[in-house]
Design a protein around this motif. Structure first.
Motif, mmCIF file in Angstrom:
data_model
loop_
_atom_site.group_PDB
_atom_site.id
_atom_site.type_symbol
_atom_site.label_atom_id
_atom_site.label_comp_id
_atom_site.label_asym_id
_atom_site.label_seq_id
_atom_site.Cartn_x
_atom_site.Cartn_y
_atom_site.Cartn_z
ATOM 1 N N ALA A 288 0.837 -1.218 0.000
ATOM 2 C CA ALA A 288 0.000 0.000 0.000
ATOM 3 C C ALA A 288 0.863 1.255 0.000
ATOM 4 N N LEU A 289 2.049 1.148 0.585
ATOM 5 C CA LEU A 289 2.940 2.318 0.610
ATOM 6 C C LEU A 289 3.470 2.650 -0.782
ATOM 7 N N GLU A 290 3.381 1.671 -1.695
ATOM 8 C CA GLU A 290 3.904 1.896 -3.042
ATOM 9 C C GLU A 290 2.925 2.661 -3.928
ATOM 10 N N ILE A 291 1.692 2.842 -3.441
ATOM 11 C CA ILE A 291 0.686 3.514 -4.273
ATOM 12 C C ILE A 291 1.161 4.935 -4.583
ATOM 13 N N GLY A 292 1.170 5.248 -5.861
ATOM 14 C CA GLY A 292 1.512 6.613 -6.291
ATOM 15 C C GLY A 292 2.992 6.868 -6.424
ATOM 16 N N LYS A 293 3.793 5.834 -6.274
ATOM 17 C CA LYS A 293 5.250 6.054 -6.387
ATOM 18 C C LYS A 293 5.678 6.095 -7.842
#
Lengths: 130, 150
Positions: B145-150
């Motif tokens: 989820a932390l990778e969203i938008g990277k």
């Protein structure tokens, strides 16, 4: 036309569903040895809403519950109470739960990939293809 | 409902399974203990102990939801409510030379069956492992989820 299309909202809903499902699966596996525990499941409410949303129930008494749900909760948790596997009243099928877990993880990751793809697409458009 | 709820659910299960293992260890360690407790001037052997597990509820929020619209909630893991003693009878072994033998020559030994304990131990280990797998899966999802938008 909005910048953030319908796709992103759909993906967001899918992620919400997957994270709720993860919690339910975690809870089922946590209670694998709890007597009389009944396994739970998550259902999408959208299909149900589409099916029954177009008509209103005939109510002869104002206390009768309407068909339409006023909450905007898209999914709901149900109890799987049909089968009993263990002698202690617990019906958690560990194999099923573990495969649900793996499936849910892949589903979640796929949604995140899709969402990232969509955002990259938008970025490309904003930069004018550069 | 926080994003770490699934990790908390799994952590409660890990705690419960560890406690179960502690109780099994205690039973195995005391398999020959004849002097666990003094009752009316006579030594009582050790009694096998068992854990009682219950689903843990979230408290007020869960009951409110149940009363309003949603009949079921996610729940928040498992807890051990109490440790009870197995009421089954003690094993009687004929050994007149034993210091705790009765006048008839029989010794009362704990009602611990090592076979049952081993089976329970394997069950607890497997449940613990399954929960560790769930923990890693949840952690992987949160990291993703932390990778969203990277």
């Amino acid at each position: 036309m909005s910048l953030f299309s319908h796709t992103i909202r759909m993906l967001e809903q899918g992620l919400d569903y997957a994270s709720l499902r993860q919690k339910v699966i975690a809870n089922n596996i946590a209670n694998v040895d709890t007597p009389n525990y009944k396994a739970r499941d998550v259902q999408f409410r959208t299909e149900l809403d589409r099916a029954i949303g177009s008509f209103e129930a005939k109510r002869t008494n104002p206390k009768h519950l309407p068909f339409l749900h006023t909450t905007d909760q898209k999914f709901f948790v149900t109890t799987r109470g049909n089968l009993v596997y263990n002698h202690n009243g617990n019906n958690v099928d560990i194999d099923q739960e573990m495969s649900n877990l793996a499936e849910n993880q892949i589903y979640y990751n796929a949604l995140v990939e899709q969402l990232n793809g969509k955002l990259t697409e938008l970025k490309t458009v904003i930069k004018g293809g550069k | 409902m926080s994003i770490f709820q699934s990790l908390n659910i799994t952590a409660s299960a890990l705690t419960a399974q560890r406690l179960r293992m502690d109780v099994i260890s205690s039973n195995m360690a005391n398999v020959d203990t004849t002097r666990a407790r003094l009752v009316n001037g006579r030594w009582e052997p050790y009694r096998r102990k068992l854990v009682v597990m219950e689903p843990r509820q979230e408290g007020f929020a869960t009951y409110l939801q149940a009363a309003m619209d949603r009949p079921d909630s996610v729940g928040s893991g498992v807890k051990v409510t109490k440790i009870v003693e197995d009421p089954s009878p003690f094993k009687l072994v004929y050994d007149p030379s034993h210091p705790d033998a009765g006048p008839d020559g029989y010794v009362r030994l704990p009602n611990v069956d090592p076979l049952k304990e081993m089976v329970d131990l394997i069950g607890a280990t497997r449940s613990y492992e399954a929960n560790v797998t769930v923990f890693n899966a949840s952690k992987g999802m949160l990291m993703k989820a932390l990778e969203i938008g990277k």
